[in-house]
Design a protein around this motif. Structure first.
Motif, PDB file in Angstrom:
ATOM      1  N   ALA A  28       0.933  -1.062   0.073  1.00 24.09           N
ATOM      2  CA  ALA A  28      -0.052   0.112   0.168  1.00 24.09           C
ATOM      3  C   ALA A  28       0.781   1.244   0.004  1.00 24.09           C
ATOM      4  N   VAL A  29       0.523   2.113  -1.023  1.00 22.82           N
ATOM      5  CA  VAL A  29       1.361   3.422  -0.838  1.00 22.82           C
ATOM      6  C   VAL A  29       0.475   4.613  -0.939  1.00 22.82           C
ATOM      7  N   ALA A  30       0.841   5.363   0.408  1.00 28.43           N
ATOM      8  CA  ALA A  30       0.043   6.613   0.551  1.00 28.43           C
ATOM      9  C   ALA A  30       0.474   7.618  -0.310  1.00 28.43           C
ATOM     10  N   CYS A  31      -0.433   8.576  -0.506  1.00 26.80           N
ATOM     11  CA  CYS A  31      -0.187   9.707  -1.263  1.00 26.80           C
ATOM     12  C   CYS A  31      -1.452  10.888  -0.869  1.00 26.80           C
ATOM     13  N   ALA A  32      -1.123  12.025  -1.606  1.00 27.90           N
ATOM     14  CA  ALA A  32      -2.004  13.187  -1.062  1.00 27.90           C
ATOM     15  C   ALA A  32      -3.454  12.990  -1.110  1.00 27.90           C
ATOM     16  N   ASN A  33      -4.203  12.653  -2.067  1.00 29.12           N
ATOM     17  CA  ASN A  33      -5.372  12.322  -2.156  1.00 29.12           C
ATOM     18  C   ASN A  33      -5.767  11.328  -3.184  1.00 29.12           C
ATOM     19  N   MET A  88     -16.779  -9.260  -1.020  1.00 28.11           N
ATOM     20  CA  MET A  88     -17.580  -9.700  -2.132  1.00 28.11           C
ATOM     21  C   MET A  88     -17.245 -11.071  -2.523  1.00 28.11           C
ATOM     22  N   THR A  89     -18.120 -11.590  -3.138  1.00 32.05           N
ATOM     23  CA  THR A  89     -17.818 -13.400  -3.293  1.00 32.05           C
ATOM     24  C   THR A  89     -17.893 -13.642  -4.776  1.00 32.05           C
ATOM     25  N   TYR A  90     -17.058 -13.945  -5.314  1.00 34.16           N
ATOM     26  CA  TYR A  90     -16.954 -14.701  -6.767  1.00 34.16           C
ATOM     27  C   TYR A  90     -16.576 -15.877  -6.488  1.00 34.16           C
ATOM     28  N   SER A  91     -17.710 -16.792  -7.206  1.00 28.79           N
ATOM     29  CA  SER A  91     -17.299 -18.284  -7.317  1.00 28.79           C
ATOM     30  C   SER A  91     -16.964 -18.744  -5.965  1.00 28.79           C
ATOM     31  N   ASN A  92     -17.991 -18.265  -5.053  1.00 24.76           N
ATOM     32  CA  ASN A  92     -17.778 -18.797  -3.719  1.00 24.76           C
ATOM     33  C   ASN A  92     -16.510 -18.578  -3.089  1.00 24.76           C
ATOM     34  N   VAL A  93     -15.821 -17.416  -3.341  1.00 23.28           N
ATOM     35  CA  VAL A  93     -14.546 -17.221  -2.767  1.00 23.28           C
ATOM     36  C   VAL A  93     -14.488 -15.915  -2.289  1.00 23.28           C
ATOM     37  N   ALA A  94     -14.591 -15.823  -0.905  1.00 28.26           N
ATOM     38  CA  ALA A  94     -14.583 -14.327  -0.519  1.00 28.26           C
ATOM     39  C   ALA A  94     -13.317 -13.470  -0.715  1.00 28.26           C
ATOM     40  N   GLU A  95     -13.487 -12.230  -1.146  1.00 31.23           N
ATOM     41  CA  GLU A  95     -12.507 -11.230  -1.406  1.00 31.23           C
ATOM     42  C   GLU A  95     -12.915 -10.078  -0.626  1.00 31.23           C
ATOM     43  N   ARG A  96     -11.932  -9.105  -0.727  1.00 29.68           N
ATOM     44  CA  ARG A  96     -11.889  -7.673  -0.128  1.00 29.68           C
ATOM     45  C   ARG A  96     -11.521  -6.894  -1.190  1.00 29.68           C
ATOM     46  N   VAL A  97     -12.579  -5.664  -1.241  1.00 29.96           N
ATOM     47  CA  VAL A  97     -12.003  -4.562  -2.006  1.00 29.96           C
ATOM     48  C   VAL A  97     -10.664  -3.888  -1.803  1.00 29.96           C
ATOM     49  N   GLY A  98      -9.577  -3.818  -2.775  1.00 31.23           N
ATOM     50  CA  GLY A  98      -8.459  -3.557  -2.274  1.00 31.23           C
ATOM     51  C   GLY A  98      -7.421  -4.551  -2.246  1.00 31.23           C
ATOM     52  N   ASP A  99      -7.922  -6.060  -2.298  1.00 29.47           N
ATOM     53  CA  ASP A  99      -6.808  -6.807  -2.317  1.00 29.47           C
ATOM     54  C   ASP A  99      -5.964  -7.102  -3.596  1.00 29.47           C
ATOM     55  N   ALA A 100      -6.680  -6.263  -4.754  1.00 33.88           N
ATOM     56  CA  ALA A 100      -5.968  -6.572  -6.101  1.00 33.88           C
ATOM     57  C   ALA A 100      -5.794  -7.822  -6.493  1.00 33.88           C
ATOM     58  N   ARG A 101      -6.927  -8.670  -6.223  1.00 32.06           N
ATOM     59  CA  ARG A 101      -6.617 -10.191  -6.849  1.00 32.06           C
ATOM     60  C   ARG A 101      -7.155 -10.148  -8.360  1.00 32.06           C
ATOM     61  N   HIS A 102      -7.623  -9.349  -8.774  1.00 25.78           N
ATOM     62  CA  HIS A 102      -8.143  -9.086 -10.327  1.00 25.78           C
ATOM     63  C   HIS A 102      -7.604  -7.832 -10.987  1.00 25.78           C
ATOM     64  N   SER A 103      -6.892  -7.226 -10.168  1.00 25.13           N
ATOM     65  CA  SER A 103      -6.541  -5.918 -11.023  1.00 25.13           C
ATOM     66  C   SER A 103      -5.004  -5.717 -10.815  1.00 25.13           C
ATOM     67  N   ALA A 104      -4.370  -4.612 -11.343  1.00 22.54           N
ATOM     68  CA  ALA A 104      -3.087  -4.405 -11.153  1.00 22.54           C
ATOM     69  C   ALA A 104      -3.053  -3.463  -9.835  1.00 22.54           C
ATOM     70  N   MET A 105      -3.887  -2.462  -9.513  1.00 22.06           N
ATOM     71  CA  MET A 105      -3.877  -1.765  -8.394  1.00 22.06           C
ATOM     72  C   MET A 105      -5.269  -1.554  -7.974  1.00 22.06           C
ATOM     73  N   ALA A 106      -5.529  -0.785  -6.861  1.00 20.20           N
ATOM     74  CA  ALA A 106      -6.564  -0.216  -6.379  1.00 20.20           C
ATOM     75  C   ALA A 106      -6.456   1.090  -5.661  1.00 20.20           C
ATOM     76  N   THR A 107      -7.269   1.926  -6.078  1.00 18.56           N
ATOM     77  CA  THR A 107      -7.120   3.530  -5.452  1.00 18.56           C
ATOM     78  C   THR A 107      -8.243   3.843  -4.398  1.00 18.56           C
ATOM     79  N   PHE A 108      -7.929   4.547  -3.349  1.00 17.32           N
ATOM     80  CA  PHE A 108      -8.534   5.025  -2.368  1.00 17.32           C
ATOM     81  C   PHE A 108      -8.492   6.488  -2.089  1.00 17.32           C
ATOM     82  N   SER A 109      -9.568   6.895  -1.338  1.00 20.15           N
ATOM     83  CA  SER A 109      -9.593   8.198  -0.946  1.00 20.15           C
ATOM     84  C   SER A 109      -9.965   8.414   0.561  1.00 20.15           C
ATOM     85  N   PHE A 110      -9.363   9.097   1.333  1.00 18.49           N
ATOM     86  CA  PHE A 110      -9.681   9.487   2.716  1.00 18.49           C
ATOM     87  C   PHE A 110     -10.355  10.932   2.865  1.00 18.49           C
ATOM     88  N   HIS A 111     -10.956  11.370   1.998  1.00 18.76           N
ATOM     89  CA  HIS A 111     -11.727  12.422   2.187  1.00 18.76           C
ATOM     90  C   HIS A 111     -12.568  12.512   3.184  1.00 18.76           C
TER      91      HIS A 111
END
Length: 391
Positions: free
Chosen positions: A56-61, A172-195
């Motif tokens: 995880a890499v923190a940034c300005a926004n 979320m659950t895909y094909s009976n597998v529990a996952e979390r947003v941000g775990d990046a199993r299906h993506s190169a990266m996930a981005t978040f905001s702390f506004h």
């Protein structure tokens, strides 16, 4: 007399800052570092563990997080990034920051989410250009259907970058597998905001998660002017192979983030409880008022309580309803004006026909949702909406 005391205004969202959050920031202020210190790494480590990612890499926004993702992927001018039209401006703008072109995808009119069908349709408008990245948005907190979106992107030689500021804590659950947003199993990266209106707040702040160590290293380099320190060089020596940006998140804000992150289970439970209460309170207003469609695979921590209203059937306008709610001390907001309608993008790409996005926009309204709401506030909002619609 108490009955004449005006009730406080309920905004559509707000931060929850408590005494221990303030103490955490004060401790950081008393420390040796206000920025680029050990609290940054501590926040990053805790966040990665929370969402199940390796880095995880923190940034300005949140906008900086998206821009850094494009820089980390080395997206080039003339390449294409696909983004849904129902999102905040930053999802599309981040592609333009690096000179890439945007192809807007339509969305499901009842959930506001990019779907495999709307992505496939957007891909027919590439006009021979190289597709570099697809940016699905977890709108409101509900997760998109990541596996087929990722498969479609991969078949086109592109990668997924999840735009996830609304969805911290969502599972979320895909094909009976529990996952979390941000775990990046299906993506190169996930981005978040702390506004402040997001699930946890640092004032302003963002985060990028990834499982790729090379991407993580490049994210860190590009958030600090593109500076590197070659191994074996003098302690003061640095080099800049290419320009980066000053997208660092200060220690004092990371201290607040760390404190807030510890409360995520409580915040998530409260948001889920309020969302459940809304289901009951708004049920009598159907079919004129419906809560946005909930995908079967998504168990969201909702950032937004979006409802879809048939304003025409109610014989009123959204503007009139917003004003009537305001007069009753209830805030609201619209999420979002379709980005393809914005003057800049209309001038660049012309008028587009995206009926799902238009249908979503015509009906959507976001009602108050934040952990500090009292149980009775949900009923108060429902009654105010009923009166505003003349039901």
């Amino acid at each position: 007399m108490a009955e004449n005391v005006p009730r406080p205004v309920l905004p559509y969202g707000r931060q929850t800052i408590e005494d221990d959050d303030i103490s955490a920031v004060v401790e950081a202020l008393k420390g040796d570092f206000l920025t680029t210190g050990p609290t940054v790494e501590a926040f990053e480590t805790a966040f990665a563990e929370t969402v199940g990612a390796r880095h995880a890499v923190a940034c300005a926004n949140g906008t900086a997080a998206l821009h850094l993702a494009m820089l980390a992927l080395k997206v080039q001018p003339g390449e294409v990034v696909i983004a849904p039209s129902i999102t905040f401006l930053a999802t599309a703008n981040c592609a333009r920051y690096v000179g890439a072109e945007v192809v807007f995808a339509d969305v499901d009119p009842d959930s506001g989410l990019m779907t495999p069908d709307t992505l496939a349709q957007a891909m027919t408008r590439l006009d021979g250009r190289k597709l570099r990245a697809v940016l699905p948005v977890h709108l409101r907190g509900d997760a998109v259907d990541l596996p087929p979106l990722s498969a479609l992107a991969g078949q086109a030689g592109a990668v997924l970058v999840e735009d996830a500021p609304h969805a911290l804590g969502t599972t979320m659950t895909y094909s009976n597998v529990a996952e979390r947003v941000g775990d990046a199993r299906h993506s190169a990266m996930a981005t978040f905001s702390f506004h402040p209106v997001k699930t946890i707040a640092t004032g302003e702040g963002g985060m990028v998660t990834t499982n790729d160590p090379a991407l993580a290293e490049r994210l860190r380099t590009m958030r600090t002017h593109g500076m590197i320190r070659p191994q074996g060089a003098e302690p003061w020596w640095y080099e800049m192979p290419e320009p980066g940006f000053n997208y660092r998140l200060p220690d004092i804000l990371c201290a607040l983030g760390l404190s807030q992150l510890k409360k995520l289970p409580r915040f998530a439970a409260r948001r889920r409880a309020l969302a459940k209460a809304y289901e009951g309170a708004l049920a009598p207003l159907a079919p004129m008022v419906r809560i946005a469609a909930r995908p079967a695979w998504s168990d969201p921590v909702l950032h937004l309580m979006c409802v879809l209203i048939d304003f025409e059937a109610a014989g009123t306008s959204r503007a009139a309803v917003v004003e009537a709610l305001r007069e009753r001390g209830v805030g609201s907001q619209v999420h979002y004006i379709p980005v393809h309608r914005q003057p800049y993008y209309r001038e660049r790409y012309g008028d587009l026909s995206l009926p799902g996005a238009e249908a979503w926009y015509a009906r959507c309204l976001s009602l108050p949702l934040y952990p500090g709401m009292a149980d009775e506030d949900v009923g108060r909002v429902a009654e105010a909406l009923k009166a505003a619609l003349g039901i």
